[in-house]
Write a protein that holds these residues in place. Structure first.
Motif, PDB file in Angstrom:
ATOM      1  N   GLY A  87       0.851  -1.183   0.000  1.00  0.00           N
ATOM      2  CA  GLY A  87       0.000   0.000   0.000  1.00  0.00           C
ATOM      3  C   GLY A  87       0.888   1.235   0.000  1.00  0.00           C
ATOM      4  O   GLY A  87       2.101   1.145   0.088  1.00  0.00           O
ATOM      5  N   ILE A  88       0.279   2.389  -0.126  1.00  0.00           N
ATOM      6  CA  ILE A  88       1.032   3.629  -0.173  1.00  0.00           C
ATOM      7  C   ILE A  88       1.015   4.245   1.212  1.00  0.00           C
ATOM      8  O   ILE A  88      -0.030   4.636   1.716  1.00  0.00           O
ATOM      9  CB  ILE A  88       0.433   4.602  -1.218  1.00  0.00           C
ATOM     10  N   ARG A  89       2.189   4.290   1.854  1.00  0.00           N
ATOM     11  CA  ARG A  89       2.267   4.814   3.214  1.00  0.00           C
ATOM     12  C   ARG A  89       3.468   5.724   3.416  1.00  0.00           C
ATOM     13  O   ARG A  89       3.328   6.810   3.947  1.00  0.00           O
ATOM     14  CB  ARG A  89       2.307   3.671   4.223  1.00  0.00           C
ATOM     15  N   TYR A  90       4.657   5.259   3.049  1.00  0.00           N
ATOM     16  CA  TYR A  90       5.874   6.021   3.296  1.00  0.00           C
ATOM     17  C   TYR A  90       6.571   6.384   1.992  1.00  0.00           C
ATOM     18  O   TYR A  90       6.454   5.674   0.995  1.00  0.00           O
ATOM     19  CB  TYR A  90       6.854   5.216   4.162  1.00  0.00           C
ATOM     20  N   LEU A  91       7.334   7.457   2.060  1.00  0.00           N
ATOM     21  CA  LEU A  91       8.146   7.909   0.951  1.00  0.00           C
ATOM     22  C   LEU A  91       9.472   8.402   1.520  1.00  0.00           C
ATOM     23  O   LEU A  91       9.477   9.169   2.486  1.00  0.00           O
ATOM     24  CB  LEU A  91       7.435   9.054   0.214  1.00  0.00           C
ATOM     25  N   GLN A  92      10.568   7.937   0.948  1.00  0.00           N
ATOM     26  CA  GLN A  92      11.879   8.414   1.372  1.00  0.00           C
ATOM     27  C   GLN A  92      12.451   9.291   0.271  1.00  0.00           C
ATOM     28  O   GLN A  92      12.480   8.906  -0.899  1.00  0.00           O
ATOM     29  CB  GLN A  92      12.829   7.251   1.656  1.00  0.00           C
ATOM     30  N   VAL A  93      12.888  10.485   0.654  1.00  0.00           N
ATOM     31  CA  VAL A  93      13.508  11.424  -0.277  1.00  0.00           C
ATOM     32  C   VAL A  93      14.849  11.810   0.330  1.00  0.00           C
ATOM     33  O   VAL A  93      14.890  12.489   1.353  1.00  0.00           O
ATOM     34  CB  VAL A  93      12.627  12.672  -0.493  1.00  0.00           C
ATOM     35  N   GLY A  94      15.922  11.349  -0.284  1.00  0.00           N
ATOM     36  CA  GLY A  94      17.249  11.557   0.297  1.00  0.00           C
ATOM     37  C   GLY A  94      17.296  10.880   1.653  1.00  0.00           C
ATOM     38  O   GLY A  94      16.954   9.712   1.797  1.00  0.00           O
ATOM     39  N   ALA A  95      17.669  11.628   2.687  1.00  0.00           N
ATOM     40  CA  ALA A  95      17.723  11.076   4.047  1.00  0.00           C
ATOM     41  C   ALA A  95      16.414  11.286   4.805  1.00  0.00           C
ATOM     42  O   ALA A  95      16.264  10.800   5.919  1.00  0.00           O
ATOM     43  CB  ALA A  95      18.870  11.723   4.824  1.00  0.00           C
ATOM     44  N   LEU A 145      -2.829   4.232   2.106  1.00  0.00           N
ATOM     45  CA  LEU A 145      -3.747   3.994   1.002  1.00  0.00           C
ATOM     46  C   LEU A 145      -3.475   2.568   0.542  1.00  0.00           C
ATOM     47  O   LEU A 145      -2.448   2.291  -0.058  1.00  0.00           O
ATOM     48  CB  LEU A 145      -3.479   5.000  -0.119  1.00  0.00           C
ATOM     49  N   ALA A 146      -4.383   1.657   0.906  1.00  0.00           N
ATOM     50  CA  ALA A 146      -4.134   0.239   0.634  1.00  0.00           C
ATOM     51  C   ALA A 146      -5.422  -0.493   0.314  1.00  0.00           C
ATOM     52  O   ALA A 146      -6.519  -0.049   0.658  1.00  0.00           O
ATOM     53  CB  ALA A 146      -3.459  -0.415   1.833  1.00  0.00           C
ATOM     54  N   ASN A 147      -5.263  -1.642  -0.329  1.00  0.00           N
ATOM     55  CA  ASN A 147      -6.365  -2.537  -0.648  1.00  0.00           C
ATOM     56  C   ASN A 147      -5.956  -3.926  -0.186  1.00  0.00           C
ATOM     57  O   ASN A 147      -5.275  -4.633  -0.905  1.00  0.00           O
ATOM     58  CB  ASN A 147      -6.645  -2.508  -2.153  1.00  0.00           C
ATOM     59  N   GLU A 148      -6.326  -4.263   1.039  1.00  0.00           N
ATOM     60  CA  GLU A 148      -5.981  -5.563   1.626  1.00  0.00           C
ATOM     61  C   GLU A 148      -4.482  -5.833   1.563  1.00  0.00           C
ATOM     62  O   GLU A 148      -4.037  -6.889   1.142  1.00  0.00           O
ATOM     63  CB  GLU A 148      -6.781  -6.676   0.958  1.00  0.00           C
ATOM     64  N   GLY A 149      -3.688  -4.838   1.964  1.00  0.00           N
ATOM     65  CA  GLY A 149      -2.244  -5.005   2.023  1.00  0.00           C
ATOM     66  C   GLY A 149      -1.528  -4.792   0.707  1.00  0.00           C
ATOM     67  O   GLY A 149      -0.331  -5.013   0.603  1.00  0.00           O
ATOM     68  N   ASN A 150      -2.238  -4.371  -0.304  1.00  0.00           N
ATOM     69  CA  ASN A 150      -1.646  -4.095  -1.609  1.00  0.00           C
ATOM     70  C   ASN A 150      -2.017  -2.678  -2.026  1.00  0.00           C
ATOM     71  O   ASN A 150      -2.895  -2.060  -1.436  1.00  0.00           O
ATOM     72  CB  ASN A 150      -2.178  -5.085  -2.653  1.00  0.00           C
ATOM     73  N   PRO A 151      -1.389  -2.178  -3.087  1.00  0.00           N
ATOM     74  CA  PRO A 151      -1.797  -0.863  -3.564  1.00  0.00           C
ATOM     75  C   PRO A 151      -3.197  -0.944  -4.177  1.00  0.00           C
ATOM     76  O   PRO A 151      -3.615  -2.000  -4.655  1.00  0.00           O
ATOM     77  CB  PRO A 151      -0.748  -0.518  -4.625  1.00  0.00           C
ATOM     78  N   PRO A 152      -3.929   0.146  -4.171  1.00  0.00           N
ATOM     79  CA  PRO A 152      -5.256   0.157  -4.802  1.00  0.00           C
ATOM     80  C   PRO A 152      -5.152  -0.092  -6.306  1.00  0.00           C
ATOM     81  O   PRO A 152      -4.071   0.044  -6.897  1.00  0.00           O
ATOM     82  CB  PRO A 152      -5.768   1.564  -4.521  1.00  0.00           C
ATOM     83  N   ALA A 153      -6.257  -0.404  -6.922  1.00  0.00           N
ATOM     84  CA  ALA A 153      -6.303  -0.597  -8.373  1.00  0.00           C
ATOM     85  C   ALA A 153      -5.758   0.645  -9.067  1.00  0.00           C
ATOM     86  O   ALA A 153      -5.988   1.767  -8.621  1.00  0.00           O
ATOM     87  CB  ALA A 153      -7.736  -0.871  -8.818  1.00  0.00           C
ATOM     88  N   GLY A 154      -5.017   0.431 -10.128  1.00  0.00           N
ATOM     89  CA  GLY A 154      -4.443   1.532 -10.884  1.00  0.00           C
ATOM     90  C   GLY A 154      -3.017   1.876 -10.499  1.00  0.00           C
ATOM     91  O   GLY A 154      -2.376   2.692 -11.149  1.00  0.00           O
ATOM     92  N   TRP A 155      -2.518   1.263  -9.419  1.00  0.00           N
ATOM     93  CA  TRP A 155      -1.142   1.473  -8.977  1.00  0.00           C
ATOM     94  C   TRP A 155      -0.318   0.244  -9.323  1.00  0.00           C
ATOM     95  O   TRP A 155      -0.794  -0.885  -9.216  1.00  0.00           O
ATOM     96  CB  TRP A 155      -1.086   1.688  -7.470  1.00  0.00           C
ATOM     97  N   ASN A 156       0.941   0.445  -9.708  1.00  0.00           N
ATOM     98  CA  ASN A 156       1.857  -0.670  -9.944  1.00  0.00           C
ATOM     99  C   ASN A 156       2.273  -1.293  -8.617  1.00  0.00           C
ATOM    100  O   ASN A 156       2.216  -0.654  -7.582  1.00  0.00           O
ATOM    101  CB  ASN A 156       3.113  -0.196 -10.685  1.00  0.00           C
ATOM    102  N   ASN A 157       2.700  -2.542  -8.667  1.00  0.00           N
ATOM    103  CA  ASN A 157       3.168  -3.263  -7.497  1.00  0.00           C
ATOM    104  C   ASN A 157       4.447  -3.986  -7.895  1.00  0.00           C
ATOM    105  O   ASN A 157       4.401  -4.749  -8.853  1.00  0.00           O
ATOM    106  CB  ASN A 157       2.105  -4.260  -7.034  1.00  0.00           C
ATOM    107  N   PRO A 158       5.579  -3.749  -7.304  1.00  0.00           N
ATOM    108  CA  PRO A 158       5.839  -3.239  -5.966  1.00  0.00           C
ATOM    109  C   PRO A 158       6.164  -1.746  -5.888  1.00  0.00           C
ATOM    110  O   PRO A 158       6.345  -1.216  -4.804  1.00  0.00           O
ATOM    111  CB  PRO A 158       7.050  -4.041  -5.520  1.00  0.00           C
ATOM    112  N   SER A 159       6.265  -1.040  -7.030  1.00  0.00           N
ATOM    113  CA  SER A 159       6.569   0.382  -6.952  1.00  0.00           C
ATOM    114  C   SER A 159       5.924   1.117  -8.124  1.00  0.00           C
ATOM    115  O   SER A 159       5.592   0.516  -9.146  1.00  0.00           O
ATOM    116  CB  SER A 159       8.080   0.624  -6.928  1.00  0.00           C
TER     117      SER A 159
END
Length: 116
Positions: free
Chosen positions: A46-54, A64-78
């Motif tokens: 799902g979409i929860r964290y984002l790392q930018v530099g440090a 933003l998740a659908n049963e532990g995965n990204p919602p429809a329309g999002w690629n998996n794993p990134s």
């Protein structure tokens, strides 16, 4: 390089990859000027964290998740896209039309918050 030393180095590299698995996100480059920078947003759990530099950011509004995965329309794993950072807010956008805001965290998230 001697065969034994090469084998040890290969084994250690494989062990490092096995230990990181789904529990870590690849660091994103530090954004440039106003254009932002290209990133791969980790979406596997799902979409929860984002790392930018440090710096680490958490999605505004919670995961933003659908049963532990990204919602429809999002690629998996990134999901490839761009991120811009202004003050304590990072904004992710992509060519699919997604736009998500992330608030800066004081410290990196615990590895226990990631899925397996």
């Amino acid at each position: 390089m001697r065969p034994t030393r090469a084998l040890v180095m290969i084994t250690m590299g494989g062990l490092a990859l096995a230990l990181t698995g789904c529990s870590s996100e690849k660091p994103s480059p530090t954004p440039s000027a106003n254009e932002g920078t290209t990133v791969d947003l980790y979406t596997h759990c799902g979409i929860r964290y984002l790392q930018v530099g440090a710096d680490w950011f958490e999605r505004v509004g919670g995961p933003l998740a659908n049963e532990g995965n990204p919602p429809a329309g999002w690629n998996n794993p990134s999901q490839p896209g761009r991120v811009t950072v202004a003050d304590d807010l990072a904004t992710f956008t992509d060519d699919a039309g997604h736009k998500e805001s992330f608030k800066k965290l004081d410290k990196p998230p615990s590895s226990a918050t990631n899925c397996a």
